[in-house]
Design a protein around this motif. Structure first.
Motif, mmCIF file in Angstrom:
data_model
loop_
_atom_site.group_PDB
_atom_site.id
_atom_site.type_symbol
_atom_site.label_atom_id
_atom_site.label_comp_id
_atom_site.label_asym_id
_atom_site.label_seq_id
_atom_site.Cartn_x
_atom_site.Cartn_y
_atom_site.Cartn_z
ATOM 1 N N ARG A 141 0.818 -1.205 0.000
ATOM 2 C CA ARG A 141 0.000 0.000 0.000
ATOM 3 C C ARG A 141 0.858 1.264 0.000
ATOM 4 N N VAL A 142 1.901 1.268 0.818
ATOM 5 C CA VAL A 142 2.791 2.428 0.876
ATOM 6 C C VAL A 142 3.442 2.669 -0.478
ATOM 7 N N MET A 143 3.957 1.618 -1.083
ATOM 8 C CA MET A 143 4.634 1.777 -2.365
ATOM 9 C C MET A 143 3.644 2.125 -3.479
ATOM 10 N N ALA A 144 2.411 1.668 -3.384
ATOM 11 C CA ALA A 144 1.408 2.040 -4.385
ATOM 12 C C ALA A 144 1.149 3.543 -4.328
ATOM 13 N N TYR A 145 1.021 4.086 -3.117
ATOM 14 C CA TYR A 145 0.804 5.522 -2.988
ATOM 15 C C TYR A 145 2.021 6.326 -3.424
ATOM 16 N N VAL A 146 3.204 5.895 -3.023
ATOM 17 C CA VAL A 146 4.427 6.607 -3.419
ATOM 18 C C VAL A 146 4.571 6.608 -4.931
ATOM 19 N N THR A 147 4.392 5.444 -5.544
ATOM 20 C CA THR A 147 4.504 5.334 -6.992
ATOM 21 C C THR A 147 3.430 6.167 -7.684
ATOM 22 N N ALA A 159 -3.938 5.275 -11.583
ATOM 23 C CA ALA A 159 -4.429 3.893 -11.517
ATOM 24 C C ALA A 159 -3.969 3.199 -10.239
ATOM 25 N N ALA A 160 -2.779 3.527 -9.765
ATOM 26 C CA ALA A 160 -2.263 2.883 -8.553
ATOM 27 C C ALA A 160 -3.183 3.132 -7.362
ATOM 28 N N PHE A 161 -3.787 4.303 -7.295
ATOM 29 C CA PHE A 161 -4.681 4.623 -6.175
ATOM 30 C C PHE A 161 -5.936 3.746 -6.200
ATOM 31 N N PHE A 162 -6.537 3.608 -7.366
ATOM 32 C CA PHE A 162 -7.760 2.822 -7.488
ATOM 33 C C PHE A 162 -7.499 1.325 -7.300
ATOM 34 N N VAL A 163 -6.416 0.855 -7.883
ATOM 35 C CA VAL A 163 -6.078 -0.568 -7.747
ATOM 36 C C VAL A 163 -5.721 -0.887 -6.300
ATOM 37 N N GLU A 164 -4.957 -0.003 -5.664
ATOM 38 C CA GLU A 164 -4.582 -0.224 -4.261
ATOM 39 C C GLU A 164 -5.818 -0.304 -3.383
ATOM 40 N N ARG A 165 -6.778 0.577 -3.590
ATOM 41 C CA ARG A 165 -7.993 0.583 -2.775
ATOM 42 C C ARG A 165 -8.770 -0.719 -2.957
ATOM 43 N N LYS A 166 -8.897 -1.157 -4.193
ATOM 44 C CA LYS A 166 -9.635 -2.391 -4.465
ATOM 45 C C LYS A 166 -8.922 -3.602 -3.856
ATOM 46 N N ILE A 167 -7.631 -3.688 -4.025
ATOM 47 C CA ILE A 167 -6.851 -4.805 -3.492
ATOM 48 C C ILE A 167 -6.881 -4.799 -1.966
ATOM 49 N N SER A 168 -6.764 -3.618 -1.374
ATOM 50 C CA SER A 168 -6.779 -3.531 0.090
ATOM 51 C C SER A 168 -8.100 -4.010 0.669
ATOM 52 N N HIS A 169 -9.201 -3.584 0.071
ATOM 53 C CA HIS A 169 -10.512 -4.043 0.561
ATOM 54 C C HIS A 169 -10.658 -5.547 0.399
ATOM 55 N N GLU A 170 -10.144 -6.063 -0.679
ATOM 56 C CA GLU A 170 -10.238 -7.497 -0.933
ATOM 57 C C GLU A 170 -9.407 -8.313 0.061
ATOM 58 N N LEU A 171 -8.221 -7.823 0.384
ATOM 59 C CA LEU A 171 -7.299 -8.621 1.196
ATOM 60 C C LEU A 171 -7.364 -8.348 2.698
ATOM 61 N N GLU A 172 -7.964 -7.237 3.119
ATOM 62 C CA GLU A 172 -8.021 -6.937 4.549
ATOM 63 C C GLU A 172 -8.790 -8.001 5.322
ATOM 64 N N ALA A 173 -9.835 -8.526 4.739
ATOM 65 C CA ALA A 173 -10.591 -9.583 5.411
ATOM 66 C C ALA A 173 -9.743 -10.839 5.549
#
Length: 112
Positions: free
Chosen positions: A10-16, A86-100
């Motif tokens: 997540r950190v690297m997605a935001y930085v990138t 795109a990194a912001f949107f993909v990160e958000r989707k992946i984070s919601h998917e994997l947090e559970a």
């Protein structure tokens, strides 16, 4: 899967993502608006984005292998760092998917 694997992705997605947006603005300033100093700004940001994108690729690939993603999804996440915002949107989707999944894999803490 550990929460730290998701956090570092997540950190690297935001930085990138931020660096890529800055690079886009720098390119617009350099080529469209012909601003003074835009060439130097673009050079610095592009070098930083290039190196940090490699780190992003490593972390995203590590996350994908631990999450056991299919190849198409893995490539989609890896390429998200090359498309502005795109990194912001993909990160958000992946984070919601994997947090559970991360929450159910972590051991329950005992309350005193």
């Amino acid at each position: 899967m550990k929460k730290s694997v998701l956090t570092r992705y997540r950190v690297m997605a935001y930085v990138t993502g931020v660096l890529l947006v800055l690079l886009t603005f720098g390119m617009i300033g350099k080529y469209v608006l012909d601003l003074n100093g835009a060439a130097d700004f673009t050079r610095v940001v592009s070098i930083a984005h290039g190196w940090l994108y490699v780190v992003y690729l490593i972390f995203a690939f590590d996350l994908g292998s631990k999450a056991k993603w299919r190849v198409g999804k893995q490539i989609w996440v890896l390429l998200a760092g090359t498309i502005p915002t795109a990194a912001f949107f993909v990160e958000r989707k992946i984070s919601h998917e994997l947090e559970a999944r991360v929450a159910e894999d972590s051991p329950a803490t005992a309350k005193a």
